[in-house]
Structures are given as C-alpha cells and as structure tokens.
Design a protein around this motif. Structure first.
Motif, short mmCIF file in Angstrom:
data_model
loop_
_atom_site.label_atom_id
_atom_site.label_comp_id
_atom_site.label_asym_id
_atom_site.label_seq_id
_atom_site.Cartn_x
_atom_site.Cartn_y
_atom_site.Cartn_z
N CYS A 17 0.83 -1.21 0.00
CA CYS A 17 0.00 0.00 0.00
C CYS A 17 0.86 1.26 0.00
CB CYS A 17 -0.92 0.02 1.22
SG CYS A 17 -2.22 -1.19 1.12
N LEU A 18 1.99 1.19 0.67
CA LEU A 18 2.82 2.38 0.84
C LEU A 18 3.38 2.88 -0.48
CD1 LEU A 18 3.84 4.25 3.03
CD2 LEU A 18 5.86 2.84 3.20
N LEU A 19 3.85 1.99 -1.31
CA LEU A 19 4.47 2.40 -2.56
C LEU A 19 3.52 2.33 -3.75
CD1 LEU A 19 7.94 0.71 -2.08
CD2 LEU A 19 7.30 3.08 -1.66
N GLN A 20 2.26 2.11 -3.47
CA GLN A 20 1.27 2.05 -4.55
C GLN A 20 1.16 3.44 -5.18
OE1 GLN A 20 -2.49 0.57 -3.26
NE2 GLN A 20 -3.47 0.89 -5.21
N SER A 21 1.39 3.53 -6.46
CA SER A 21 1.42 4.83 -7.12
C SER A 21 0.06 5.25 -7.68
CB SER A 21 2.45 4.84 -8.24
OG SER A 21 2.13 3.85 -9.20
N LYS A 22 -0.82 4.28 -7.95
CA LYS A 22 -2.10 4.62 -8.54
C LYS A 22 -3.22 3.94 -7.77
CE LYS A 22 -4.59 4.79 -12.87
NZ LYS A 22 -4.62 4.42 -14.26
N ALA A 26 -10.62 8.31 -6.96
CA ALA A 26 -10.28 9.44 -6.09
C ALA A 26 -10.63 9.15 -4.64
CB ALA A 26 -10.99 10.70 -6.57
N HIS A 27 -11.74 8.47 -4.41
CA HIS A 27 -12.14 8.15 -3.04
C HIS A 27 -11.06 7.33 -2.33
CE1 HIS A 27 -14.17 5.69 0.07
NE2 HIS A 27 -14.76 6.85 0.34
N ALA A 28 -10.56 6.32 -2.99
CA ALA A 28 -9.50 5.48 -2.41
C ALA A 28 -8.24 6.29 -2.16
CB ALA A 28 -9.20 4.30 -3.31
N GLN A 29 -7.89 7.17 -3.06
CA GLN A 29 -6.70 7.99 -2.89
C GLN A 29 -6.83 8.89 -1.66
OE1 GLN A 29 -5.62 10.42 -6.23
NE2 GLN A 29 -4.19 11.63 -5.03
N ARG A 31 -8.86 8.54 0.86
CA ARG A 31 -8.96 7.70 2.05
C ARG A 31 -7.57 7.29 2.55
NH1 ARG A 31 -10.58 2.23 0.98
NH2 ARG A 31 -9.28 1.30 2.52
N TRP A 32 -6.71 6.83 1.64
CA TRP A 32 -5.37 6.41 2.05
C TRP A 32 -4.51 7.58 2.51
CZ3 TRP A 32 -3.72 2.18 3.95
CH2 TRP A 32 -4.36 1.00 3.64
N GLU A 33 -4.71 8.77 1.95
CA GLU A 33 -3.97 9.94 2.42
C GLU A 33 -4.33 10.23 3.88
OE1 GLU A 33 -4.45 13.29 -0.16
OE2 GLU A 33 -3.70 12.20 -1.89
N ILE A 34 -5.62 10.12 4.20
CA ILE A 34 -6.06 10.35 5.58
C ILE A 34 -5.56 9.24 6.50
CG2 ILE A 34 -8.10 10.47 7.07
CD1 ILE A 34 -9.49 11.86 4.64
N ILE A 35 -5.66 8.01 6.06
CA ILE A 35 -5.19 6.87 6.86
C ILE A 35 -3.71 7.04 7.19
CG2 ILE A 35 -4.63 4.40 6.76
CD1 ILE A 35 -7.32 4.07 5.21
N LYS A 36 -2.90 7.37 6.19
CA LYS A 36 -1.46 7.50 6.42
C LYS A 36 -1.14 8.66 7.37
CE LYS A 36 -0.48 7.15 1.98
NZ LYS A 36 0.27 7.15 0.73
N ALA A 37 -1.86 9.77 7.24
CA ALA A 37 -1.62 10.91 8.13
C ALA A 37 -1.98 10.55 9.57
CB ALA A 37 -2.42 12.11 7.67
N CYS A 38 -3.13 9.91 9.77
CA CYS A 38 -3.56 9.51 11.12
C CYS A 38 -2.62 8.47 11.70
CB CYS A 38 -4.99 8.98 11.09
SG CYS A 38 -6.22 10.23 10.73
N TRP A 39 -2.23 7.50 10.89
CA TRP A 39 -1.32 6.46 11.35
C TRP A 39 0.01 7.07 11.80
CZ3 TRP A 39 -0.35 1.80 13.09
CH2 TRP A 39 0.94 1.33 13.06
N GLY A 40 0.52 8.00 11.02
CA GLY A 40 1.80 8.63 11.36
C GLY A 40 1.75 9.33 12.71
N GLU A 41 0.69 10.10 12.95
CA GLU A 41 0.56 10.81 14.21
C GLU A 41 0.39 9.82 15.37
OE1 GLU A 41 1.05 14.02 14.76
OE2 GLU A 41 1.54 14.17 12.64
#
Length: 54
Positions: A17-22, A26-29, A31-41
């Motif tokens: 998932c981390l290196l997935q480029s596409k 748009a919904h999936a994109q 969603r993963w941006e939010i997931i990664k930001a929350c996970w990082g914090e």
C-alpha cells in the motif's frame, strides 16, 4: 529516526500500500492519504511514550 520506524511498521502492516502509485479512484486515494496521516501521528505518539516524558 522515528519517521523511519513508523514507515517500516506501516509497510509491514499494509504490504504494497505504501508504494502504490495509482489508486483505483479518487475516493480510495483520499482515504489512504487520511489513513497515512492519522497512522503517522498515532504511531509517533505511541513510540514516544506517555505525555510528559522526555
């Protein structure tokens, strides 16, 4: 160093998932941006320890 550890743990939990480029849409994109930001914090907070510790 903490960010490297967080990235490695995320990659271990969500292989490919981390290196997935596409994303499929748009919904999936977004969603993963939010997931990664929350996970990082969350992960950095857990690695750092309880509030007030140095």
């Amino acid at each position: 160093m903490r960010h490297v550890e967080v990235t490695e743990r995320f990659n271990a939990a969500f292989r490919a998932c981390l290196l997935q480029s596409k994303h499929p849409n748009a919904h999936a994109q977004y969603r993963w941006e939010i997931i990664k930001a929350c996970w990082g914090e969350y992960a950095v907070t857990q690695i750092r320890g309880p509030l007030g510790s140095a």
